[in-house]
Design an enzyme around this catalytic site. Structure first.
Site, PDB file in Angstrom:
ATOM      1  N   PRO A 132       0.760  -1.017  -0.200  1.00 45.65           N
ATOM      2  CA  PRO A 132      -0.042  -0.047   0.044  1.00 45.65           C
ATOM      3  C   PRO A 132       0.968   1.286   0.002  1.00 45.65           C
ATOM      4  O   PRO A 132       1.797   1.310   0.689  1.00 45.65           O
ATOM      5  CB  PRO A 132      -0.684   0.033   1.204  1.00 45.65           C
ATOM      6  CG  PRO A 132      -0.087  -1.104   2.210  1.00 45.65           C
ATOM      7  CD  PRO A 132       0.869  -1.889   1.167  1.00 45.65           C
ATOM      8  N   MET A 133       0.382   2.080  -0.740  1.00 46.53           N
ATOM      9  CA  MET A 133       1.266   3.659  -0.887  1.00 46.53           C
ATOM     10  C   MET A 133      -0.054   4.542  -0.847  1.00 46.53           C
ATOM     11  O   MET A 133      -0.877   4.897  -1.715  1.00 46.53           O
ATOM     12  CB  MET A 133       2.212   3.579  -1.938  1.00 46.53           C
ATOM     13  CG  MET A 133       3.381   2.868  -1.580  1.00 46.53           C
ATOM     14  SD  MET A 133       4.823   3.579  -2.698  1.00 46.53           S
ATOM     15  CE  MET A 133       4.169   2.579  -4.190  1.00 46.53           C
ATOM     16  N   ALA A 134       0.104   5.374   0.179  1.00 43.52           N
ATOM     17  CA  ALA A 134      -0.907   6.560   0.241  1.00 43.52           C
ATOM     18  C   ALA A 134      -0.629   7.480  -0.779  1.00 43.52           C
ATOM     19  O   ALA A 134       0.649   7.866  -1.246  1.00 43.52           O
ATOM     20  CB  ALA A 134      -0.775   7.251   1.697  1.00 43.52           C
ATOM     21  N   GLN A 166      -6.574  -1.500   3.595  1.00 41.13           N
ATOM     22  CA  GLN A 166      -5.830  -1.051   4.933  1.00 41.13           C
ATOM     23  C   GLN A 166      -6.388  -0.129   5.587  1.00 41.13           C
ATOM     24  O   GLN A 166      -6.811   0.943   4.923  1.00 41.13           O
ATOM     25  CB  GLN A 166      -4.611  -0.800   4.579  1.00 41.13           C
ATOM     26  CG  GLN A 166      -3.560  -0.642   5.677  1.00 41.13           C
ATOM     27  CD  GLN A 166      -2.030  -0.043   5.573  1.00 41.13           C
ATOM     28  OE1 GLN A 166      -2.172   1.133   5.154  1.00 41.13           O
ATOM     29  NE2 GLN A 166      -1.096  -0.993   5.776  1.00 41.13           N
ATOM     30  N   LYS A 186       0.527  -4.597   9.434  1.00 38.39           N
ATOM     31  CA  LYS A 186       1.587  -3.928   8.910  1.00 38.39           C
ATOM     32  C   LYS A 186       2.496  -3.424  10.064  1.00 38.39           C
ATOM     33  O   LYS A 186       2.021  -2.411  10.585  1.00 38.39           O
ATOM     34  CB  LYS A 186       1.426  -3.112   7.696  1.00 38.39           C
ATOM     35  CG  LYS A 186       2.765  -2.146   7.455  1.00 38.39           C
ATOM     36  CD  LYS A 186       3.329  -2.752   6.195  1.00 38.39           C
ATOM     37  CE  LYS A 186       4.443  -2.005   5.583  1.00 38.39           C
ATOM     38  NZ  LYS A 186       3.700  -0.831   4.708  1.00 38.39           N
ATOM     39  N   CYS A 214       2.646   3.441   9.759  1.00 41.14           N
ATOM     40  CA  CYS A 214       2.995   4.773   9.222  1.00 41.14           C
ATOM     41  C   CYS A 214       3.553   5.584  10.119  1.00 41.14           C
ATOM     42  O   CYS A 214       3.280   5.740  11.287  1.00 41.14           O
ATOM     43  CB  CYS A 214       1.653   5.463   8.856  1.00 41.14           C
ATOM     44  SG  CYS A 214       1.691   7.080   8.195  1.00 41.14           S
ATOM     45  N   GLY A 247      10.836  -3.458   2.341  1.00 44.64           N
ATOM     46  CA  GLY A 247      12.027  -2.649   2.549  1.00 44.64           C
ATOM     47  C   GLY A 247      12.948  -2.727   1.395  1.00 44.64           C
ATOM     48  O   GLY A 247      13.589  -3.886   1.449  1.00 44.64           O
ATOM     49  N   ASP A 248      13.212  -1.707   0.756  1.00 44.90           N
ATOM     50  CA  ASP A 248      14.062  -1.580  -0.635  1.00 44.90           C
ATOM     51  C   ASP A 248      13.943  -2.990  -1.191  1.00 44.90           C
ATOM     52  O   ASP A 248      14.797  -3.405  -1.697  1.00 44.90           O
ATOM     53  CB  ASP A 248      15.487  -1.844   0.120  1.00 44.90           C
ATOM     54  CG  ASP A 248      15.932  -0.394   0.471  1.00 44.90           C
ATOM     55  OD1 ASP A 248      15.279   0.594   0.227  1.00 44.90           O
ATOM     56  OD2 ASP A 248      16.942  -0.384   0.961  1.00 44.90           O
ATOM     57  N   ARG A 268       8.026   1.462  -3.301  1.00 45.87           N
ATOM     58  CA  ARG A 268       8.671   2.301  -4.295  1.00 45.87           C
ATOM     59  C   ARG A 268       9.269   1.449  -5.656  1.00 45.87           C
ATOM     60  O   ARG A 268       9.150   2.080  -6.572  1.00 45.87           O
ATOM     61  CB  ARG A 268       9.855   2.978  -3.649  1.00 45.87           C
ATOM     62  CG  ARG A 268       9.185   3.968  -2.483  1.00 45.87           C
ATOM     63  CD  ARG A 268      10.267   4.665  -1.832  1.00 45.87           C
ATOM     64  NE  ARG A 268      10.932   3.568  -1.025  1.00 45.87           N
ATOM     65  CZ  ARG A 268      11.920   3.858  -0.020  1.00 45.87           C
ATOM     66  NH1 ARG A 268      12.307   5.147  -0.109  1.00 45.87           N
ATOM     67  NH2 ARG A 268      12.559   3.088   0.724  1.00 45.87           N
TER      68      ARG A 268
HETATM   69  C1  FMN Z   1       4.877   7.522  -0.752  1.00 44.49           C
HETATM   70  C2  FMN Z   1       4.427   6.225   0.055  1.00 44.49           C
HETATM   71  C3  FMN Z   1       3.308   6.060   0.832  1.00 44.49           C
HETATM   72  C4  FMN Z   1       3.090   4.931   1.766  1.00 44.49           C
HETATM   73  N1  FMN Z   1       1.924   4.601   2.213  1.00 44.49           N
HETATM   74  C5  FMN Z   1       1.700   3.676   3.010  1.00 44.49           C
HETATM   75  C6  FMN Z   1       0.476   3.436   3.223  1.00 44.49           C
HETATM   76  O1  FMN Z   1      -0.499   3.697   2.940  1.00 44.49           O
HETATM   77  N2  FMN Z   1       0.363   2.003   4.059  1.00 44.49           N
HETATM   78  C7  FMN Z   1       1.296   1.130   4.332  1.00 44.49           C
HETATM   79  O2  FMN Z   1       1.433   0.351   4.893  1.00 44.49           O
HETATM   80  N3  FMN Z   1       2.674   1.781   4.013  1.00 44.49           N
HETATM   81  C8  FMN Z   1       2.726   2.697   3.183  1.00 44.49           C
HETATM   82  N4  FMN Z   1       4.135   3.058   2.621  1.00 44.49           N
HETATM   83  C9  FMN Z   1       5.388   2.012   3.062  1.00 44.49           C
HETATM   84  C10 FMN Z   1       5.356   1.037   1.717  1.00 44.49           C
HETATM   85  O3  FMN Z   1       4.386   0.184   1.698  1.00 44.49           O
HETATM   86  C11 FMN Z   1       6.853   0.296   2.102  1.00 44.49           C
HETATM   87  O4  FMN Z   1       6.619  -0.596   3.393  1.00 44.49           O
HETATM   88  C12 FMN Z   1       8.077   1.091   2.336  1.00 44.49           C
HETATM   89  O5  FMN Z   1       7.935   1.988   1.065  1.00 44.49           O
HETATM   90  C13 FMN Z   1       9.159   0.209   2.325  1.00 44.49           C
HETATM   91  O6  FMN Z   1       9.306  -0.561   1.211  1.00 44.49           O
HETATM   92  P1  FMN Z   1      10.265  -0.070  -0.121  1.00 44.49           P
HETATM   93  O7  FMN Z   1      11.768   0.570   0.659  1.00 44.49           O
HETATM   94  O8  FMN Z   1      10.582  -1.085  -0.876  1.00 44.49           O
HETATM   95  O9  FMN Z   1       9.661   1.336  -0.961  1.00 44.49           O
HETATM   96  C14 FMN Z   1       4.448   4.159   2.040  1.00 44.49           C
HETATM   97  C15 FMN Z   1       5.648   4.437   1.280  1.00 44.49           C
HETATM   98  C16 FMN Z   1       5.630   5.376   0.376  1.00 44.49           C
HETATM   99  C17 FMN Z   1       6.957   5.713  -0.113  1.00 44.49           C
END
Ligand code: FMN
Length: 331
Positions: free
Chosen positions: A17-19, A71, A140, A101, A202-203, A226
């Protein structure tokens, strides 16, 4: 095969999920390249309980957008129960709870990652969720609050005791936000301590890094965040990489522009032209990351109509090959 409660997930590669990003168009595009499960962005239980129009729109899904988790973000049992009641009228497969978050206004209200400092309260909230929905509940979490409070294992065991069917763990602390190194060890410790599926986050930025998450943590699945921005191919490339160690293909410009157009059209159909194009501006930039197209990106940030955006995508396609090269995953 990964199962979360009674939900069979055909690929362990999950769209995190990403907001502000994980809307229906984004999920459909990523599904078309093989993600096995997707989530809505986090949805405030309070906003849901107030039936805010924008929040209800976040619940929108279609039959081909399954399996799908919603979520929820909240800190109080009564509001969470009301939110669960509302989402029960929609077609979700999983209810996920956000205890990760790091945003100050979320944390200061005792929600999101704020709950990592209150594992007993988190356990009670999760129990309320499990008791008030027939769907599998997941949670989460993060590795901990800061480097003096790395308590993911305790939090995870409490979540399991509360009856959750799966656990997502972002291997960074609240204080780290989205920066710094990912703690693979804590994810592995959590995985080894739990009986339910553990999905690592994560990453997860490239197929190689996704493989590293699997190899170093023994996790049951990986949540891609990401790494999927402007790069939905990451799902297909990772399957290939996990199967035969192949170096991921660099997607060709025809596939990139075809996908961009499809994404733009899904955006316009879902949000309407004005908002759909506005949302797409940042995707233009992500889809063209690593390309030598600065002028086009600047113009995309001013584009206001579908036709303008389509013309820019056509211009992108018509550029000499050397401008398209070096399209790589997010760093
Ligand atoms: C812009 C943005 C918005 C995010 N929104 C949420 C969210 O709404 N809910 C959530 O559980 N995690 C959220 N995350 C976290 C991601 O789901 C993920 O756990 C985190 O980015 C680590 O993964 P990555 O390093 O591969 O990006 C968000 C991350 C980013 C960058």
């Amino acid at each position: 095969m990964l199962s979360i409660g009674n939900v069979k997930v055909t690929s362990p590669l999950i769209l995190a999920p990403m907001a502000g990003i994980s809307d229906l168009p984004y999920r459909l595009i990523n599904r078309s390249f093989g993600c096995g499960l997707a989530f809505t962005e986090m949805i405030s239980a309070i906003a849901l309980a107030h039936k805010s129009k924008n929040t209800l729109k976040m619940l929108s899904a279609t039959a081909d957008d399954r399996p799908l988790g919603v979520q929820l973000l909240g800190g109080d049992p009564e509001t969470i129960k009301r939110a669960l009641d509302i989402v029960s009228g929609y077609s979700f497969d999983i209810i996920d709870f956000n205890a990760a978050c790091p945003a100050s206004k979320v944390v200061s209200g005792g929600k999101g990652a704020g709950l990592l400092r209150e594992p007993v309260k988190l356990q009670k909230l999760l129990k309320v969720m499990v008791e008030n929905t027939s769907l599998p509940v997941t949670v989460k979490i993060r590795s901990g609050w800061d480097d003096t409070l790395i308590n993911a294992e305790e939090t995870a065991l409490r979540a399991q005791d509360a009856g959750v069917s799966g656990l997502f763990i972002h291997g960074r602390t609240k204080t780290q936000g989205y920066r710094g190194t990912v703690d693979y060890n804590i994810i592995r410790e959590v995985k080894e301590a739990l009986k339910i599926p553990v999905i690592a986050s994560g990453d997860a930025l490239t197929p190689e890094l996704i493989r590293k998450l699997f190899d170093e943590t023994g996790c049951d699945g990986v949540a891609v965040a990401r790494g999927a921005l402007g790069n939905p191919w990451i799902f297909r490339d990772t399957v290939e990489h996990l199967k035969c160690g192949a170096v991921p293909s660099i997607s060709n410009i025809n596939e990139t522009t075809r996908t961009m157009k499809e994404h733009l059209d899904l955006n316009v159909a879902f949000h309407g032209e004005k908002i759909g194009v506005l949302h797409f501006r940042k995707f233009f930039s992500w889809y063209t990351r690593g390309m030598t197209v600065k002028g086009l990106k600047v113009r995309a940030f001013r584009a206001g109509t579908r036709d303008e955006m389509l013309r820019l995508i056509d211009e992108l396609q018509a550029l000499p090959d050397e401008c398209h090269s070096e399209q790589v995953g997010m760093t």
